[in-house]
Design a protein around this motif. Structure first.
Motif, PDB file in Angstrom:
ATOM      1  N   LEU A 156      71.685  -7.581 102.521  1.00 58.07           N
ATOM      2  CA  LEU A 156      72.751  -7.021 101.765  1.00 58.07           C
ATOM      3  C   LEU A 156      72.107  -7.183 100.393  1.00 58.07           C
ATOM      4  O   LEU A 156      72.249  -7.169  99.321  1.00 58.07           O
ATOM      5  CB  LEU A 156      74.139  -8.516 101.931  1.00 58.07           C
ATOM      6  N   THR A 157      71.742  -8.505 100.781  1.00 58.67           N
ATOM      7  CA  THR A 157      70.242  -9.111  99.145  1.00 58.67           C
ATOM      8  C   THR A 157      70.133  -7.570  99.176  1.00 58.67           C
ATOM      9  O   THR A 157      69.199  -7.303  96.821  1.00 58.67           O
ATOM     10  CB  THR A 157      69.332 -10.267  99.538  1.00 58.67           C
ATOM     11  N   PHE A 158      69.301  -6.417  99.073  1.00 57.50           N
ATOM     12  CA  PHE A 158      67.959  -5.899  99.201  1.00 57.50           C
ATOM     13  C   PHE A 158      69.464  -4.652  98.389  1.00 57.50           C
ATOM     14  O   PHE A 158      69.058  -4.525  97.510  1.00 57.50           O
ATOM     15  CB  PHE A 158      66.992  -4.859 100.655  1.00 57.50           C
ATOM     16  N   ALA A 159      70.382  -4.049  99.541  1.00 61.68           N
ATOM     17  CA  ALA A 159      70.743  -3.518  99.374  1.00 61.68           C
ATOM     18  C   ALA A 159      71.492  -3.728  97.745  1.00 61.68           C
ATOM     19  O   ALA A 159      72.679  -2.803  96.625  1.00 61.68           O
ATOM     20  CB  ALA A 159      72.125  -3.253 100.079  1.00 61.68           C
ATOM     21  N   ALA A 160      72.814  -5.036  97.349  1.00 66.00           N
ATOM     22  CA  ALA A 160      73.044  -5.034  96.237  1.00 66.00           C
ATOM     23  C   ALA A 160      71.893  -5.452  94.864  1.00 66.00           C
ATOM     24  O   ALA A 160      72.522  -5.489  94.185  1.00 66.00           O
ATOM     25  CB  ALA A 160      74.041  -6.402  96.697  1.00 66.00           C
ATOM     26  N   ASN A 161      71.263  -5.626  95.007  1.00 65.72           N
ATOM     27  CA  ASN A 161      70.086  -5.837  94.521  1.00 65.72           C
ATOM     28  C   ASN A 161      70.016  -4.252  93.650  1.00 65.72           C
ATOM     29  O   ASN A 161      70.415  -4.165  92.384  1.00 65.72           O
ATOM     30  CB  ASN A 161      68.624  -6.585  94.469  1.00 65.72           C
ATOM     31  N   ALA A 162      69.689  -3.198  94.634  1.00 62.40           N
ATOM     32  CA  ALA A 162      69.224  -1.764  94.301  1.00 62.40           C
ATOM     33  C   ALA A 162      70.462  -1.524  93.619  1.00 62.40           C
ATOM     34  O   ALA A 162      70.303  -0.369  92.325  1.00 62.40           O
ATOM     35  CB  ALA A 162      68.287  -1.123  94.995  1.00 62.40           C
ATOM     36  N   ALA A 163      71.827  -1.436  94.435  1.00 63.92           N
ATOM     37  CA  ALA A 163      72.631  -0.396  93.875  1.00 63.92           C
ATOM     38  C   ALA A 163      72.758  -0.087  92.732  1.00 63.92           C
ATOM     39  O   ALA A 163      73.164   1.226  92.221  1.00 63.92           O
ATOM     40  CB  ALA A 163      73.687  -0.446  95.102  1.00 63.92           C
ATOM     41  N   PRO A 164      74.138  -1.452  92.281  1.00 61.26           N
ATOM     42  CA  PRO A 164      74.308  -0.851  91.197  1.00 61.26           C
ATOM     43  C   PRO A 164      73.051  -0.735  90.395  1.00 61.26           C
ATOM     44  O   PRO A 164      73.541  -0.122  89.009  1.00 61.26           O
ATOM     45  CB  PRO A 164      75.143  -2.713  90.711  1.00 61.26           C
TER      46      PRO A 164
END
Length: 540
Positions: free
Chosen positions: A141-149
């Motif tokens: 989740l860290t990787f997705a949540a860093n890039a998505a927003p």
């Protein structure tokens, strides 16, 4: 840091004449497709909301409690905290994936890791396996949540950027709703599938992203930073102007992005982790980011998000079905308020929403504390019911700012050169606050019950004072322009020199029939030329 070339002009009025008034989200085919891609990015937050709510629901589910031995105290704390511990493990790598490989790739890697974690969690046959799976979910989740927003805010059409980015964290509650109501339904299954089915459903957002996200548009800012200017211009033109690269708005956006990034390349102080603290503007940014990240988890909401069943126990609501029902209704209530507030960010302004939210939380949490004390001391059923009412009112106040704004405000006050690193700091602080709360809250509730609420009453008043003194209004500015609020007009003016082309002198020399903009006060005539043909409009 990159400042906007015209940051002295407040609001969107200075670019409004560059926007085709006939190009709206509901009647333009390419904007509709852009928003579908953005929706794919927004559901990253749903995964997070699903997982956090899942643990709250599992604790009200006898089948889960019996299977894992009714964990309490420190064991319960590690179960709730382990996802955030997994997130902490991913933070050293997340900004390098987002900045190095691209926003889309970072999201895809995160989704892949989360799918592995979901599979292991669903198949868990002991507590250690369950804890390991939740660690894996948090790590991905860290990787997705860093890039998505960041990708949402960097590809959005200018007039829709703030509401769409604010929706990112608001959609946390969509995962919350699915988890709560799914658990409410499966609680009647007299087997381990009562909790395995909700665990399996947790992977749906990641499954969509695994198959689709690499097809989404990449950030034009990231493309320019990697020297792919032609591709960046093409992306902006395709989604913001029906493919017309000479569109005035596209040229304005492209030149502003290029000027800001060129300035960052020329100034080593603007890159690396030390850049977060080297300038007064950056130090103010980090102070605000750390504060709102901590406030977002230390507003008393952690008691409800993770330990609502424990709160219910203190006011005499012990039936598991009733607890799950209230949890499900609260999730829908929260989503409605958060989405409503997301569409107010440009109308009311960020500062106003923060202040209204903090003031409301102080009032309603004090009310919750008083009623909890009344029930504990005198056993008043009416006081117990009033606690539930105050929980709903408290969350309405919380959702006005601390659901929609904490991500969007963080992303927009950070310039591109440190956006990934600064947003990583935000997520890191959130995880630290969550881990602390998840260890402390169950122990404090078990030992001092309602008296623990008094601490949060005092802390919420401190939050109100802090936001009044330090929150900076950023509404209706482009990402590049917002930097001038922190770095000053001198640096803003240097963006023009650093970029080589002034963004308020956009000209289309190759196309004599295209609008020529020598100053931002000159308005082009719309509609555009044949590039905005009727076949690009969606039927409505």
């Amino acid at each position: 840091m990159a400042g906007g070339a015209v940051a002295s002009v407040g609001g969107n009025a200075h670019i409004q004449h560059l926007v085709d008034p006939n190009r709206t989200w509901y009647n333009n085919r390419r904007l509709i497709f852009l928003h579908l891609w953005i929706l794919l990015l927004l559901i990253t937050s749903s995964t997070n909301g699903f997982d956090n709510s899942l643990m709250n629901s599992f604790q009200s589910m006898p089948q889960w409690e019996d299977y894992f031995g009714s964990p309490t105290g420190g064991k319960l704390g590690i179960l709730n905290a382990i996802q955030n511990i997994g997130s902490l493990a991913g933070y050293p790598f997340a900004p390098y994936l987002s900045d190095g490989l691209g926003r889309r790739t970072a999201i895809w890697i995160g989704a892949t890791i989360m799918l592995v974690g979901v599979g292991v969690q669903t198949a868990s046959y002991n507590l250690s396996m369950f804890i390991g799976a939740r660690f894996c979910v948090g790590f991905g989740l860290t990787f997705a949540a860093n890039a998505a927003p960041m990708l949402v805010t960097e590809i959005s059409y200018p007039t829709y950027r703030a509401p769409l980015t604010s929706l990112y964290n608001s959609l946390w509650y969509t995962g919350n709703i699915v988890a709560s109501w799914c658990s409410y339904g499966t609680e009647r299954i007299d087997s381990t599938w009562s909790w395995r089915i909700p665990s399996l459903l947790q992977g749906l957002p990641s499954a969509f992203q695994f198959f689709l996200v690499l097809l989404a548009p990449e950030s034009p800012r990231w493309l320019v930073s990697k020297g792919k200017e032609a591709q960046a211009l093409q992306t902006l033109a395709y989604y913001h102007a029906n493919g017309n690269e000479q569109d005035p708005l596209v040229q304005y956006e492209f030149e502003e992005i290029r000027a800001a990034i060129n300035l960052d390349r020329e100034n080593a102080v603007n890159v690396g982790w030390t850049a977060l603290f080297k300038t007064p503007g950056n130090r103010k940014r980090i102070m605000l980011i750390v504060a709102i990240a901590w406030f977002s988890q230390w507003s008393g909401n952690g008691l409800v998000s993770f330990y609502l069943n424990k709160v219910f126990d203190t006011i005499g609501i012990t039936d598991s079905t009733t607890q799950l029902l209230i949890t499900g209704i609260l999730a829908i209530w929260n989503l409605c308020w958060a989405v409503f507030a997301s569409f107010l960010v440009d109308l009311a302004g960020r500062r106003t929403l923060f202040l209204v939210s903090c003031a409301g939380m102080v009032v309603f949490f004090v009310g919750q504390t008083i009623c909890s004390a009344e029930y504990a001391l005198h056993g008043s059923a009416a006081a117990g019911h009033a606690v539930i009412a105050f929980i709903f009112l408290f969350y309405a106040a919380y959702d006005i700012a601390f659901t929609p704004l904490i991500v969007s405000y963080t992303v927009e006050i950070l310039p591109f050169s440190i956006r990934a690193k600064g947003f990583n700091v935000f997520n890191f602080v959130v995880s630290l606050a969550l881990i602390f709360n998840q260890y402390v809250n169950p122990i404090a509730l078990e030992n001092i019950a309602w008296k623990y609420y008094i601490f949060y009453c005092c802390w919420l008043f401190f939050q109100l004072v802090f936001c009044y003194l330090f929150i900076v209004e950023t509404k209706n500015r482009t990402l590049e322009e917002t930097a001038a609020l922190f770095d000053g007009e001198d640096l803003s003016a240097r963006v023009i020199d650093g970029g080589g082309v002034a963004v308020d002198e956009v000209r289309h020399d190759e196309h004599e029939d295209a609008p020529k903009i020598s100053t931002l006060s000159e308005r082009p005539t719309f509609p555009h030329d044949g590039s905005s043909s009727s076949d690009e409009k969606a039927s409505v």
